[in-house]
Design a protein around this motif. Structure first.
Motif, mmCIF file in Angstrom:
data_model
loop_
_atom_site.group_PDB
_atom_site.id
_atom_site.type_symbol
_atom_site.label_atom_id
_atom_site.label_comp_id
_atom_site.label_asym_id
_atom_site.label_seq_id
_atom_site.Cartn_x
_atom_site.Cartn_y
_atom_site.Cartn_z
ATOM 1 N N GLU A 5 0.834 -1.213 0.000
ATOM 2 C CA GLU A 5 0.000 0.000 0.000
ATOM 3 C C GLU A 5 0.860 1.250 0.000
ATOM 4 O O GLU A 5 0.397 2.336 -0.262
ATOM 5 C CB GLU A 5 -0.905 0.004 1.232
ATOM 6 C CG GLU A 5 -1.944 -1.106 1.199
ATOM 7 C CD GLU A 5 -2.835 -1.055 2.421
ATOM 8 O OE1 GLU A 5 -3.599 -0.088 2.550
ATOM 9 O OE2 GLU A 5 -2.735 -1.989 3.242
ATOM 10 N N PHE A 6 2.138 1.087 0.374
ATOM 11 C CA PHE A 6 3.069 2.210 0.405
ATOM 12 C C PHE A 6 4.295 1.800 -0.394
ATOM 13 O O PHE A 6 4.362 0.695 -0.906
ATOM 14 C CB PHE A 6 3.464 2.545 1.859
ATOM 15 C CG PHE A 6 2.258 2.599 2.770
ATOM 16 C CD1 PHE A 6 1.465 3.727 2.797
ATOM 17 C CD2 PHE A 6 1.913 1.497 3.563
ATOM 18 C CE1 PHE A 6 0.341 3.767 3.612
ATOM 19 C CE2 PHE A 6 0.798 1.539 4.380
ATOM 20 C CZ PHE A 6 -0.009 2.686 4.403
ATOM 21 N N GLY A 7 5.264 2.672 -0.464
ATOM 22 C CA GLY A 7 6.501 2.310 -1.159
ATOM 23 C C GLY A 7 6.480 2.769 -2.602
ATOM 24 O O GLY A 7 5.465 3.266 -3.114
ATOM 25 N N LYS B 216 6.224 3.285 -6.499
ATOM 26 C CA LYS B 216 5.281 2.763 -7.503
ATOM 27 C C LYS B 216 6.065 2.436 -8.767
ATOM 28 O O LYS B 216 6.780 3.301 -9.303
ATOM 29 C CB LYS B 216 4.252 3.829 -7.854
ATOM 30 C CG LYS B 216 3.201 4.031 -6.805
ATOM 31 C CD LYS B 216 2.127 4.947 -7.393
ATOM 32 C CE LYS B 216 1.702 5.975 -6.389
ATOM 33 N NZ LYS B 216 0.979 7.086 -6.964
ATOM 34 N N ARG C 250 4.982 -0.984 -5.004
ATOM 35 C CA ARG C 250 3.615 -1.089 -5.520
ATOM 36 C C ARG C 250 3.752 -1.327 -7.029
ATOM 37 O O ARG C 250 4.191 -0.423 -7.749
ATOM 38 C CB ARG C 250 2.854 0.203 -5.255
ATOM 39 C CG ARG C 250 2.459 0.339 -3.800
ATOM 40 C CD ARG C 250 1.767 1.656 -3.567
ATOM 41 N NE ARG C 250 2.713 2.737 -3.333
ATOM 42 C CZ ARG C 250 2.358 4.007 -3.103
ATOM 43 N NH1 ARG C 250 1.095 4.344 -3.098
ATOM 44 N NH2 ARG C 250 3.269 4.931 -2.884
ATOM 45 N N SER D 233 11.310 6.624 -1.219
ATOM 46 C CA SER D 233 9.870 6.730 -1.016
ATOM 47 C C SER D 233 9.545 6.737 0.480
ATOM 48 O O SER D 233 8.638 7.440 0.906
ATOM 49 C CB SER D 233 9.165 5.628 -1.793
ATOM 50 O OG SER D 233 8.432 4.820 -0.965
ATOM 51 N N PHE D 234 10.313 5.992 1.294
ATOM 52 C CA PHE D 234 10.033 6.005 2.738
ATOM 53 C C PHE D 234 10.525 7.294 3.377
ATOM 54 O O PHE D 234 9.919 7.793 4.319
ATOM 55 C CB PHE D 234 10.607 4.766 3.417
ATOM 56 C CG PHE D 234 9.739 3.563 3.166
ATOM 57 C CD1 PHE D 234 8.392 3.569 3.534
ATOM 58 C CD2 PHE D 234 10.219 2.439 2.522
ATOM 59 C CE1 PHE D 234 7.558 2.483 3.270
ATOM 60 C CE2 PHE D 234 9.401 1.349 2.256
ATOM 61 C CZ PHE D 234 8.069 1.369 2.633
ATOM 62 N N ALA E 264 7.880 9.834 2.917
ATOM 63 C CA ALA E 264 6.590 9.616 3.613
ATOM 64 C C ALA E 264 6.623 10.193 5.029
ATOM 65 O O ALA E 264 7.631 10.294 5.656
ATOM 66 C CB ALA E 264 6.301 8.133 3.688
#
Ligand code: B12
Length: 305
Positions: free
Chosen positions: A175-177, A179, A207, A301-302, A305
């Motif tokens: 759901e995260f991470g 794409k 994803r 990506s983390f 976030a």
């Protein structure tokens, strides 16, 4: 030293007689002698060299690159790697031979029992690179050489795809991470490498939007516009002519790059490297480089976030 006729060399190495003949003619790596009956006799060294080449190809090498080392260098590398030819490698080679022997005459039950049984008892990554991808390559090769019907090739290809999809489906839905969109370009039907790329992305927690074979650039662009991926990866097993490659790069640059960075990989991408270099498209040399790239994307990506 023993000598062997070509059918035995094929059995000992898991390579087809045609492939052995082509490599002998094209690359001059083998030194068979002629017996009184004019048949070619291959030495144990020839067999060791072919086994080494097969092992390297299964691990992702290309015969064009490997052949450049020449016979002596390949033989010394084969000797150095001999202790690493493990029980597992021999088991995989034997299994592959067994699987191929169920295709002609075709025996679905034995094929599926053997394949399912083997994939169930080995860690999936090992089964993927030790059994499924070599099987795909050999079955494709048999079709290319007119030894099996395309229906049998399609059946085996679908069996292999099912295994990879089913392994992916056992992973949690990310759901995260980062794409990542994974696709093959228009006209490209070789999709097992793209599926393998998608699997590696899934394992790393990305994803993944896996689109498979033969994706029109306009559709790829629409999806990227909607999803805004961190990366779009395109697999190129086929090599396009210079004109076609340049045209494709221009279309990707115009339609996809505004909404997603693009990276490419595969034997075709490496052969067309110069065309890609002139654009903003990154060429990934191999799966190791892909993995580094994915790890970097996941970290970015983390931290966002
Ligand atoms: C299986 C196969 C088929 C199957 C494909 C089934 C399927 N759904 O995938 C079938 C039988 C359908 C087929 C058809 C054709 N094929 Co075919 N096929 C093969 C074969 C035997 C194996 C390819 C394969 O799946 N290997 C296993 C996968 C895992 O490896 P791979 O695709 O090579 O990818 C590796 C690398 O390129 C890299 N990689 C790939 N993508 C990416 C992406 C990234 C990001 C990274 C990092 C790495 C990476 O990683 C992989 C592992 O090392 C090869 C010959 C060979 N021994 O390689 C020919 C081959 C690819 N085919 C070829 C051709 C010409 C065709 C046809 C055009 C033949 C025809 N006359 O109709 C057709 C049509 C294909 C089309 N329009 O796309 C040529 C391509 C020549 C070229 N360089 O352009 C080859 C090389 C055979 C040959 N020696 O001539 N084929």
């Amino acid at each position: 030293m023993n000598t062997h006729r070509i059918h035995r060399v094929a059995k000992l190495t898991g390579l087809s007689k045609d492939v052995i003949r082509v490599w002998e003619r094209r690359f001059g790596l083998l030194k068979p002698t002629r017996g009184a009956n004019r048949y070619r006799n291959y030495s144990d060294e020839d067999v060791a060299l072919l086994r080494y080449l097969k092992e390297q190809l299964d691990a992702g090498g290309s015969i064009g690159e490997l052949s450049k080392w020449g016979r002596e260098e390949l033989l010394s590398r084969a000797r150095a790697s001999a202790p690493r030819v493990s029980f597992v490698d021999n088991t995989f080679t034997r299994l592959l031979r067994e699987l191929l022997s169920t295709l002609n005459p075709f025996n679905r039950v034995i094929f599926e029992k053997r394949l399912n049984g083997a994939v169930a008892v080995v860690p999936f990554e090992e089964a993927l690179h030790g059994i499924l991808l070599p099987l795909q390559e050999q079955v494709g090769q048999l079709w290319h050489e007119n030894h099996i019907d395309v229906a049998i090739e399609h059946y085996v290809t679908k069996q292999i795809q099912q295994k990879i999809f089913s392994a992916m489906n056992q992973l949690p839905v990310a759901e995260f991470g980062a794409k990542v969109v994974v696709a093959c370009p228009p006209g490209e039907e070789h999709d097992i490498a793209a599926l393998t790329v998608a699997y590696r992305c899934r394992v790393r927690g990305c994803r993944v939007y896996y689109l498979g074979a033969n994706v029109p650039v306009a559709s790829l662009a629409n999806l990227c516009g909607a999803v805004r991926p961190d990366l779009t990866i395109i697999s190129f097993p086929l090599t396009l002519s210079n004109d076609k490659a340049s045209e494709l790069v221009q279309t990707l640059t115009r339609e996809v790059i505004p909404t997603s960075p693009v990276a490419v990989g595969g034997h075709g991408a490496l052969a067309m490297r110069d065309v890609f270099k002139r654009s903003h498209i990154e060429v990934l040399e191999d799966f190791a480089e892909l993995d580094h790239k994915l790890d970097r994307l996941m970290r970015q990506s983390f931290s966002r976030a």
